[in-house]
Design an enzyme around this catalytic site. Structure first.
Site, PDB file in Angstrom:
ATOM      1  N   CYS A 141     -15.092   0.164 -27.755  1.00 47.31           N
ATOM      2  CA  CYS A 141     -16.483   0.607 -27.808  1.00 47.31           C
ATOM      3  C   CYS A 141     -17.050   0.766 -26.408  1.00 47.31           C
ATOM      4  O   CYS A 141     -17.930   0.016 -25.975  1.00 47.31           O
ATOM      5  CB  CYS A 141     -17.303  -0.363 -28.637  1.00 47.31           C
ATOM      6  SG  CYS A 141     -17.195   0.066 -30.357  1.00 47.31           S
ATOM      7  N   GLU A 142     -16.507   1.662 -25.698  1.00 45.31           N
ATOM      8  CA  GLU A 142     -16.902   2.053 -24.346  1.00 45.31           C
ATOM      9  C   GLU A 142     -16.343   3.459 -24.201  1.00 45.31           C
ATOM     10  O   GLU A 142     -15.437   3.848 -24.937  1.00 45.31           O
ATOM     11  CB  GLU A 142     -16.170   1.220 -23.282  1.00 45.31           C
ATOM     12  CG  GLU A 142     -16.498  -0.222 -23.236  1.00 45.31           C
ATOM     13  CD  GLU A 142     -17.652  -0.563 -22.316  1.00 45.31           C
ATOM     14  OE1 GLU A 142     -18.080   0.304 -21.515  1.00 45.31           O
ATOM     15  OE2 GLU A 142     -18.116  -1.703 -22.416  1.00 45.31           O
ATOM     16  N   ARG A 201      -7.117   1.204 -15.177  1.00 46.41           N
ATOM     17  CA  ARG A 201      -7.085   2.000 -13.941  1.00 46.41           C
ATOM     18  C   ARG A 201      -7.807   3.353 -14.047  1.00 46.41           C
ATOM     19  O   ARG A 201      -8.537   3.723 -13.142  1.00 46.41           O
ATOM     20  CB  ARG A 201      -5.642   2.206 -13.460  1.00 46.41           C
ATOM     21  CG  ARG A 201      -4.893   0.904 -13.197  1.00 46.41           C
ATOM     22  CD  ARG A 201      -3.618   1.113 -12.413  1.00 46.41           C
ATOM     23  NE  ARG A 201      -3.868   1.413 -11.025  1.00 46.41           N
ATOM     24  CZ  ARG A 201      -3.787   2.595 -10.485  1.00 46.41           C
ATOM     25  NH1 ARG A 201      -3.423   3.623 -11.208  1.00 46.41           N
ATOM     26  NH2 ARG A 201      -4.069   2.781  -9.215  1.00 46.41           N
ATOM     27  N   TYR A 236      -0.496  -3.081 -12.030  1.00 43.28           N
ATOM     28  CA  TYR A 236      -1.913  -3.259 -12.354  1.00 43.28           C
ATOM     29  C   TYR A 236      -2.250  -2.713 -13.743  1.00 43.28           C
ATOM     30  O   TYR A 236      -3.345  -2.206 -13.980  1.00 43.28           O
ATOM     31  CB  TYR A 236      -2.802  -2.615 -11.270  1.00 43.28           C
ATOM     32  CG  TYR A 236      -2.418  -3.069  -9.872  1.00 43.28           C
ATOM     33  CD1 TYR A 236      -2.737  -4.347  -9.429  1.00 43.28           C
ATOM     34  CD2 TYR A 236      -1.689  -2.236  -9.011  1.00 43.28           C
ATOM     35  CE1 TYR A 236      -2.355  -4.781  -8.167  1.00 43.28           C
ATOM     36  CE2 TYR A 236      -1.305  -2.671  -7.747  1.00 43.28           C
ATOM     37  CZ  TYR A 236      -1.650  -3.927  -7.333  1.00 43.28           C
ATOM     38  OH  TYR A 236      -1.261  -4.355  -6.088  1.00 43.28           O
ATOM     39  N   GLY A 283       0.785  -1.236   0.000  1.00 40.78           N
ATOM     40  CA  GLY A 283       0.000   0.000   0.000  1.00 40.78           C
ATOM     41  C   GLY A 283       0.808   1.272   0.000  1.00 40.78           C
ATOM     42  O   GLY A 283       0.258   2.348   0.194  1.00 40.78           O
ATOM     43  N   TYR A 300     -10.722   3.274 -11.372  1.00 36.00           N
ATOM     44  CA  TYR A 300     -10.463   3.978 -10.097  1.00 36.00           C
ATOM     45  C   TYR A 300     -10.350   5.492 -10.288  1.00 36.00           C
ATOM     46  O   TYR A 300      -9.895   6.180  -9.378  1.00 36.00           O
ATOM     47  CB  TYR A 300      -9.144   3.502  -9.478  1.00 36.00           C
ATOM     48  CG  TYR A 300      -8.954   2.012  -9.431  1.00 36.00           C
ATOM     49  CD1 TYR A 300      -9.709   1.222  -8.566  1.00 36.00           C
ATOM     50  CD2 TYR A 300      -8.000   1.386 -10.238  1.00 36.00           C
ATOM     51  CE1 TYR A 300      -9.521  -0.147  -8.521  1.00 36.00           C
ATOM     52  CE2 TYR A 300      -7.808   0.023 -10.196  1.00 36.00           C
ATOM     53  CZ  TYR A 300      -8.571  -0.742  -9.337  1.00 36.00           C
ATOM     54  OH  TYR A 300      -8.386  -2.099  -9.282  1.00 36.00           O
ATOM     55  N   GLU A 308       4.656  -6.084   1.876  1.00 30.92           N
ATOM     56  CA  GLU A 308       4.208  -6.660   0.587  1.00 30.92           C
ATOM     57  C   GLU A 308       3.918  -5.583  -0.448  1.00 30.92           C
ATOM     58  O   GLU A 308       2.784  -5.417  -0.904  1.00 30.92           O
ATOM     59  CB  GLU A 308       2.901  -7.445   0.810  1.00 30.92           C
ATOM     60  CG  GLU A 308       2.997  -8.576   1.779  1.00 30.92           C
ATOM     61  CD  GLU A 308       1.619  -9.160   2.098  1.00 30.92           C
ATOM     62  OE1 GLU A 308       0.591  -8.524   1.805  1.00 30.92           O
ATOM     63  OE2 GLU A 308       1.589 -10.249   2.643  1.00 30.92           O
ATOM     64  N   PRO A 309       4.908  -4.816  -0.845  1.00 29.02           N
ATOM     65  CA  PRO A 309       4.637  -3.743  -1.812  1.00 29.02           C
ATOM     66  C   PRO A 309       4.471  -4.273  -3.239  1.00 29.02           C
ATOM     67  O   PRO A 309       5.210  -5.153  -3.671  1.00 29.02           O
ATOM     68  CB  PRO A 309       5.906  -2.883  -1.715  1.00 29.02           C
ATOM     69  CG  PRO A 309       6.960  -3.810  -1.206  1.00 29.02           C
ATOM     70  CD  PRO A 309       6.317  -4.923  -0.467  1.00 29.02           C
ATOM     71  N   GLY A 310       3.493  -3.738  -3.923  1.00 31.16           N
ATOM     72  CA  GLY A 310       3.308  -4.045  -5.337  1.00 31.16           C
ATOM     73  C   GLY A 310       3.630  -2.791  -6.134  1.00 31.16           C
ATOM     74  O   GLY A 310       4.677  -2.666  -6.782  1.00 31.16           O
TER      75      GLY A 310
HETATM   76  N1  LLP Z   1      -0.811  -7.320  -0.024  1.00 32.76           N
HETATM   77  C1  LLP Z   1      -2.117  -7.631  -0.162  1.00 32.76           C
HETATM   78  C2  LLP Z   1      -2.711  -8.632   0.712  1.00 32.76           C
HETATM   79  C3  LLP Z   1      -2.876  -6.998  -1.153  1.00 32.76           C
HETATM   80  O1  LLP Z   1      -4.168  -7.307  -1.284  1.00 32.76           O
HETATM   81  C4  LLP Z   1      -2.261  -6.040  -2.002  1.00 32.76           C
HETATM   82  C5  LLP Z   1      -3.018  -5.390  -3.060  1.00 32.76           C
HETATM   83  C6  LLP Z   1      -0.904  -5.751  -1.829  1.00 32.76           C
HETATM   84  C7  LLP Z   1      -0.210  -6.409  -0.821  1.00 32.76           C
HETATM   85  C8  LLP Z   1      -0.146  -4.761  -2.683  1.00 32.76           C
HETATM   86  O2  LLP Z   1      -0.671  -3.474  -2.609  1.00 32.76           O
HETATM   87  P1  LLP Z   1       0.134  -2.261  -3.318  1.00 32.76           P
HETATM   88  O3  LLP Z   1       1.430  -2.149  -2.617  1.00 32.76           O
HETATM   89  O4  LLP Z   1       0.325  -2.619  -4.761  1.00 32.76           O
HETATM   90  O5  LLP Z   1      -0.728  -1.080  -3.135  1.00 32.76           O
HETATM   91  N2  LLP Z   1      -5.746  -2.821  -8.807  1.00 32.76           N
HETATM   92  C9  LLP Z   1      -5.657  -1.756  -7.834  1.00 32.76           C
HETATM   93  C10 LLP Z   1      -4.896  -2.117  -6.606  1.00 32.76           C
HETATM   94  C11 LLP Z   1      -5.487  -3.336  -5.911  1.00 32.76           C
HETATM   95  C12 LLP Z   1      -4.619  -3.804  -4.822  1.00 32.76           C
HETATM   96  C13 LLP Z   1      -5.060  -5.142  -4.334  1.00 32.76           C
HETATM   97  N3  LLP Z   1      -4.257  -5.622  -3.269  1.00 32.76           N
HETATM   98  C14 LLP Z   1      -5.027  -0.539  -8.516  1.00 32.76           C
HETATM   99  O6  LLP Z   1      -4.696  -0.614  -9.688  1.00 32.76           O
HETATM  100  O7  LLP Z   1      -4.886   0.498  -7.889  1.00 32.76           O
END
Ligand code: LLP
Length: 410
Positions: A337-338, A307, A365, A227, A311, A268-270
């Site tokens: 077509c949206e 996105r 994402y 997050g 969002y 857990e960074p994405g």
């Molecule tokens: N850990 C868990 C359990 C999660 O559910 C998530 C994301 C993360 C870590 C990583 O979160 P991050 O660091 O990437 O914010 N598709 C959406 C984001 C959905 C996130 C779902 N869970 C977007 O494009 O903003």
């Protein structure tokens, strides 16, 4: 991507040349940026025994996974298929956190059979787990702290009305199940949402977890989820990971001293790792002036980057073909077509049909949420690594569109 002598470059390679070689639409990722983000996190949390579990769902290309695995990252997965992918990429089961939500219990069993760290977020699942495994296989418990945090409601997961985690108000039931089945709880987990800017939110979560942790004497780690927010445009608020690392590190140390044993700190960074490293390169098919708006219609859309529509996310867009020209206001849309607006009322250097545009922050994402909607192909993916642009996924083909379909007599 930087502007050098009037050309946009990634690691010194001209982005226009990359697109000439591989075509557009095209996802391009910068390996150097991915690694510097990973290293930044390790530095920020260096006071503690930090384990980074990259949230694979953000971008699951095998080459990206391998890059992170080779550079010391662990990984977080949410489905058994994601687990199979990361195993294929070379991650060891012990470095994989499996956090499924609302899955059939069979999927949890598969996770155990693969030797993953399993994270349970439902009382009925915890009970089934206890009945089946007792204390013979450890599990982590995902808690819902009832905190509203995150960039918007859809990506907020730690509030009271969210489907994620076991409510902290159900702690007595958790304790009862753990005692009854002698469940071995080796971790506690919270993920409150995506795009959280304030360190204080993480500290608040931490304090909740530390209070609860005293009831679980066999912990090995505490997982604070992901997050961390990055900038989507100039001046955007971001998570100051150094401030967070310092503050969280300090309270974490105080906590484990009172707990009596040193624990690992997991994150857990994405987005933080891959968002800024990725670009979606598109060509302007048309410039369409209406009496009120000038649209730029590109050869991509919400099928490739959902996105903005899902969002209302802001993705900066630049005109790669015209880095210095005069600016005009455009609305950039896709060819689906949206209503698939990628950016409204944007100031862009004057766009002509055929120009190459780059949509930024497309690493997280982006491709992983892409689809074949309108029966269009998902783009190819390219990784720029060691100053070379390498194809890491081909564009779909017509065969991909029909693969798996079963023709019957009609
Ligand atoms: N850990 C868990 C359990 C999660 O559910 C998530 C994301 C993360 C870590 C990583 O979160 P991050 O660091 O990437 O914010 N598709 C959406 C984001 C959905 C996130 C779902 N869970 C977007 O494009 O903003």
């Amino acid at each position: 991507m930087e502007l050098v002598n009037n050309s946009y470059q990634i690691q010194g390679i001209d982005v226009t040349e990359i697109c000439k070689e591989f075509g557009t639409p095209l996802y391009v990722y910068d390996a150097q940026k991915i690694l510097s983000q990973l290293q930044g996190l390790k530095n920020a949390f260096s006071e503690n025994d930090v384990k980074v579990k990259y949230a694979a769902k953000a971008l699951t290309n095998l080459s990206i996974l391998r890059l992170l695995q080779k550079n010391g990252s662990g990984v977080d997965v949410v489905s058994i298929q994601e687990a199979q992918l990361v195993l294929l990429a070379g991650f060891q089961p012990a470095n994989i956190m499996f956090t499924p939500n609302c899955v059939a219990f069979e999927e949890i069993i598969q996770g155990v059979e693969l030797g993953l760290n399993v994270n349970l977020d439902n009382l009925s699942v915890l009970e089934k787990f206890g009945k089946k495994y007792g204390g013979s296989y450890p599990c982590c418990i995902r808690l819902n702290p009832h905190i509203m945090a995150g960039g918007n409601y859809k990506i907020s997961t730690g509030h009271g009305n969210s489907k994620f985690g076991i409510s902290v108000y159900q702690l007595p039931q958790i304790r009862q199940l753990v005692d009854q089945y002698k469940i071995l709880v080796n971790g506690l987990h919270i993920h409150t949402g995506s795009e959280i800017t304030e360190s204080d939110v993480f500290i608040k979560m931490a304090e909740i977890l530390f209070g609860i942790a005293q009831d679980f004497p066999k912990l090995k780690f505490i997982d604070f989820g992901g997050g961390f927010k990055v900038a989507y445009k100039e001046g955007d608020l971001v998570t100051n990971i150094y401030d967070l690392g310092l503050k969280l590190g300090k309270t974490f140390k105080e906590f484990y001293q009172s707990y009596g044993r040193k624990l690992e700190l997991w994150i857990e960074p994405g987005k933080y790792i891959v968002s800024e490293a990725g670009y979606l390169l598109v060509n302007a098919n048309v410039v369409k002036a209406t009496p009120t708006i000038t649209f730029v219609g590109v050869n991509s859309g919400l099928n490739h980057l959902i996105r903005p529509m899902m969002y209302e996310a802001y993705h900066e867009i630049v005109n790669v073909s015209n880095p210095t020209g005069t600016q005009k206001i455009y609305t950039i849309v896709g060819n689906i077509c949206e209503t698939d607006t990628l950016g409204s009322d944007r100031k862009l250097n004057e766009v002509s049909e055929g120009h190459l545009l780059a949509i930024k922050n497309a690493g997280a994402y982006g491709y992983s949420m892409a689809s074949n909607y309108n029966s269009r192909f998902r783009p190819a993916e390219v990784l720029v690594i060691n100053k070379e642009a390498k194809l890491i996924r081909k564009q779909d083909t017509f065969e991909d569109l029909i693969q798996g379909q079963v023709e019957i007599d009609i």
